[in-house]
Design a protein around this motif. Structure first.
Motif, short mmCIF file in Angstrom:
data_model
loop_
_atom_site.label_atom_id
_atom_site.label_comp_id
_atom_site.label_asym_id
_atom_site.label_seq_id
_atom_site.Cartn_x
_atom_site.Cartn_y
_atom_site.Cartn_z
N ALA A 1 36.79 34.42 43.28
CA ALA A 1 35.43 34.05 43.69
C ALA A 1 34.94 35.00 44.79
CB ALA A 1 35.41 32.60 44.17
N GLU A 2 35.83 35.36 45.71
CA GLU A 2 35.43 36.29 46.79
C GLU A 2 35.10 37.67 46.21
OE1 GLU A 2 37.86 34.82 50.71
OE2 GLU A 2 38.97 35.96 49.24
N ALA A 3 35.96 38.15 45.29
CA ALA A 3 35.74 39.48 44.71
C ALA A 3 34.45 39.53 43.91
CB ALA A 3 36.94 39.87 43.84
N GLU A 4 34.10 38.40 43.29
CA GLU A 4 32.88 38.37 42.47
C GLU A 4 31.61 38.32 43.33
OE1 GLU A 4 34.85 36.18 38.56
OE2 GLU A 4 33.66 34.99 39.97
N SER A 5 31.79 37.93 44.61
CA SER A 5 30.58 37.80 45.43
C SER A 5 30.38 38.95 46.41
CB SER A 5 30.61 36.47 46.19
OG SER A 5 31.74 36.44 47.01
N GLY A 6 31.29 39.94 46.40
CA GLY A 6 31.06 41.09 47.29
C GLY A 6 32.29 41.94 47.46
N ARG B 1 52.41 39.05 48.96
CA ARG B 1 52.88 38.86 50.34
C ARG B 1 51.74 38.90 51.36
NH1 ARG B 1 58.42 39.20 50.96
NH2 ARG B 1 59.34 38.73 48.94
N GLU B 2 50.52 39.15 50.88
CA GLU B 2 49.39 39.17 51.80
C GLU B 2 48.13 38.85 51.01
OE1 GLU B 2 49.09 42.79 53.99
OE2 GLU B 2 47.73 41.92 55.47
N TRP B 3 47.14 38.25 51.68
CA TRP B 3 45.94 37.82 50.97
C TRP B 3 45.24 38.98 50.26
CZ3 TRP B 3 44.38 32.96 49.89
CH2 TRP B 3 43.17 32.86 49.23
N ARG B 4 45.07 40.11 50.94
CA ARG B 4 44.30 41.22 50.36
C ARG B 4 44.94 41.78 49.09
NH1 ARG B 4 44.69 44.93 55.62
NH2 ARG B 4 43.66 46.52 54.39
N GLU B 5 46.24 41.51 48.88
CA GLU B 5 46.91 41.97 47.66
C GLU B 5 46.45 41.17 46.43
OE1 GLU B 5 51.00 43.29 50.00
OE2 GLU B 5 51.05 41.61 48.60
N LEU B 6 45.87 40.00 46.68
CA LEU B 6 45.40 39.17 45.55
C LEU B 6 44.28 39.87 44.78
CD1 LEU B 6 45.38 35.79 47.47
CD2 LEU B 6 46.80 36.27 45.47
N LEU C 1 44.34 41.00 40.75
CA LEU C 1 43.31 40.70 39.73
C LEU C 1 42.79 41.97 39.07
CD1 LEU C 1 41.39 38.06 41.84
CD2 LEU C 1 42.41 37.58 39.61
N ASP C 2 42.82 43.06 39.85
CA ASP C 2 42.23 44.33 39.38
C ASP C 2 43.27 45.15 38.59
OD1 ASP C 2 40.44 46.37 39.05
OD2 ASP C 2 40.80 47.25 41.03
N GLU D 1 44.07 32.20 35.48
CA GLU D 1 43.15 32.81 36.45
C GLU D 1 42.92 34.29 36.12
OE1 GLU D 1 41.29 31.30 38.52
OE2 GLU D 1 42.25 29.39 38.09
N LEU D 2 43.98 34.97 35.71
CA LEU D 2 43.83 36.38 35.34
C LEU D 2 42.96 36.52 34.09
CD1 LEU D 2 47.48 37.34 36.14
CD2 LEU D 2 45.52 38.57 37.05
N GLU D 3 43.15 35.58 33.16
CA GLU D 3 42.32 35.62 31.95
C GLU D 3 40.86 35.35 32.29
OE1 GLU D 3 45.66 34.48 28.55
OE2 GLU D 3 44.46 32.88 29.41
N ALA D 4 40.65 34.47 33.26
CA ALA D 4 39.27 34.22 33.69
C ALA D 4 38.65 35.48 34.31
CB ALA D 4 39.25 33.08 34.71
N ALA D 5 39.52 36.36 34.82
CA ALA D 5 39.05 37.64 35.38
C ALA D 5 39.01 38.72 34.29
CB ALA D 5 39.96 38.07 36.53
N GLY D 6 39.24 38.33 33.04
CA GLY D 6 39.15 39.28 31.93
C GLY D 6 40.42 40.07 31.68
#
Ligand code: SF4
Length: 459
Positions: free
Chosen positions: A149-154, A201-206, A210-211, A228-233
């Motif tokens: 959700a964060e990546a999709e909003s900015g 091991r860290e939030w930013r790695e999430l 996904l990418d 969740e990964l499938e929801a990200a395509g």
């Protein structure tokens, strides 16, 4: 699948919430708060620190009154507010244990973030989440959902290691650190690289997880994470590069999922397979082995042992059958090896009694039962799943520990003779009748029992 006698005839596992706690405790800048009975949190905290947690677990206590009046929810709310310092934390994980979950304490009503610190409440009661491995999936998926959700909003942060110049494969499931490196080497000829390992091991790695071009379901029970990964395509490929046949099939699956040319796939196979074959030839295993565990890598271990020459009689896993364990199930069952999902300790013990193996690999109680029968036993979690399995490192690593354990048979016989009778009959601590006291000295327990019943030893 085995017949279930009742609700308690479930796979043996530690408290499932431990899986979620472990994921949270291993992440940088992440606080973990447990909401549950004090005895549960004591056990979870003990186990968490036994397995190397580097920070404390927050705890919100409750009593009957705060549970039924809604006071507990207010207490959790306050605790999370007090913890939410963006100087120290990216995220706070709040784990709802059995009693508050069953009582409906609505942690989902907590704010999504406080002072910029993300709040992730999850319900992980033992009556709904069957194993600690699946609880890891639950928290990893909750984090990916939030991060998506964060990546999709900015714009979002890159991982500390930076973004790969090549398309990456995200790996699902905890593994020996060297395994990710081995997999990376195998992917190189296809122009691919290893990305993040989830749980991260860290939030930013999430965001980087996904990418990816594709996800590799190394551990096949990460079903919520894959959703969740499938929801990200992104799609997922099953199994893992273990042994020669496993490595060949996995490279083909990943290459074709990533749209790699057949020439590049063949190049990757040509680079990896001869070395894996050589490693297998140098690591022969002779002996009959039964395998069971609750980590999710049981079928992969079985495949590797078979390729090294072991006679694998049965494979039991506490995890469920998923589409991502299907190729491994089929490979093993085509060889006549019984594979049981959602196996219980009863199933695993029956496998030992039926096959009388040279080595039983399993949970702690299973390894203990094997040793009671003078069969060498190894604890899957600490002694097998924490070793390298992939590529050229896997065969030698497993053969070393398996052959050594099979060699303990004579020692097991000696110990069995020495301890014969201990923990059985009147030495089990459960006396159906007053035990007979040895004549050389007074048996205090028998004397006490005799006094209580009014019968002296001379009567
Ligand atoms: S009662 Fe629930 S939370 Fe407590 S230890 Fe057992 S499974 Fe875990």
């Amino acid at each position: 699948m085995s017949e279930r006698a009742g609700p308690y005839n479930q796979p043996q596992t530690m408290c499932p919430a431990f899986g979620s706690l472990r994921v949270g405790l291993r992440m940088r800048r992440t606080a973990t708060v447990a909401v549950g009975s004090a005895c549960c949190v004591y056990g979870l905290s003990f186990t968490g620190h036994f397995y190397g947690a580097r920070r404390s677990i927050g705890y919100v206590p409750f009593d009957s009154e705060s549970l039924v009046t809604g006071g507990l929810f207010e207490d959790v709310h306050q605790a999370v507010y007090e913890l939410a310092d963006p100087q120290h934390y990216d995220a706070i994980v709040v784990v709802n244990l059995c009693v508050p979950s069953a009582s409906g304490v609505p942690l989902r009503l907590l704010p999504e973030s406080i002072n910029g610190v993300r709040v992730l409440p999850i319900d992980v009661p033992g009556f709904a989440v069957t194993t600690h491995a699946e609880a890891k999936d639950k928290l990893a998926a909750a984090m990916l959902k939030y991060a998506r959700a964060e990546a999709e909003s900015g714009p979002v942060k890159a991982p500390r290691s930076g973004r790969s110049q090549m398309p990456v494969v995200t790996l699902l499931g905890e593994m020996f650190p060297g395994d990710a490196v081995s997999i990376g080497r195998m992917l190189e000829p296809m122009g691919l690289a290893v990305g993040q390992v989830v749980p991260t091991r860290e939030w930013r790695e999430l965001y980087a997880a996904l990418d990816c071009r594709v996800a590799a379901a190394i551990h096949p029970h990460y079903t919520a994470t894959i959703a969740e990964l499938e929801a990200a395509g992104r799609s997922a490929v099953p199994s893992a590069p273990v042994g020669r046949e496993g490595t060949e099939a996995w490279l083909e699956a990943v290459g074709s999922a990533c749209g790699v040319s057949s020439e590049a796939i063949e190049a990757a196979k040509a680079a990896a397979l001869p070395a894996v074959e050589k490693a297998i030839a140098a690591a022969p295993i002779k002996g009959k082995v039964t395998i069971s565990g609750y980590e999710g890598s049981e079928l992969l271990v079985a495949r590797l042992l078979v390729e090294c020459g072991a006679e694998v009689c049965s494979v039991n896993t506490a995890l469920p059958h998923t589409p991502w364990s299907e190729p491994d199930r089929k490979w093993l069952e085509d060889l006549g090896i019984q594979v049981r999902f959602r196996a219980t300790l009863k199933d695993e013990s029956a496998a030992i009694d039926r096959h009388k193996p040279d080595l039983a690999i399993g949970t702690t109680p299973l390894a203990q039962r094997a040793k009671e029968r003078a069969i060498p036993g190894l604890y899957f979690t600490n002694l097998i799943s924490a070793r390298p399995l992939m590529g050229t490192a896997g065969p030698g690593s497993l053969a070393h520990v398996i052959n050594a354990a099979i060699g303990y048979k004579e020692r097991c016989n000696i110990m069995n003779d020495f301890f014969s009778g201990v923990g059985q009959g009147s030495t089990a601590g459960i006396w159906p009748q007053i035990p007979h006291a040895p004549s050389a000295h007074v048996n205090p327990a028998a004397s006490l029992a005799a006094e209580e019943t009014g019968k002296g030893e001379g009567n």
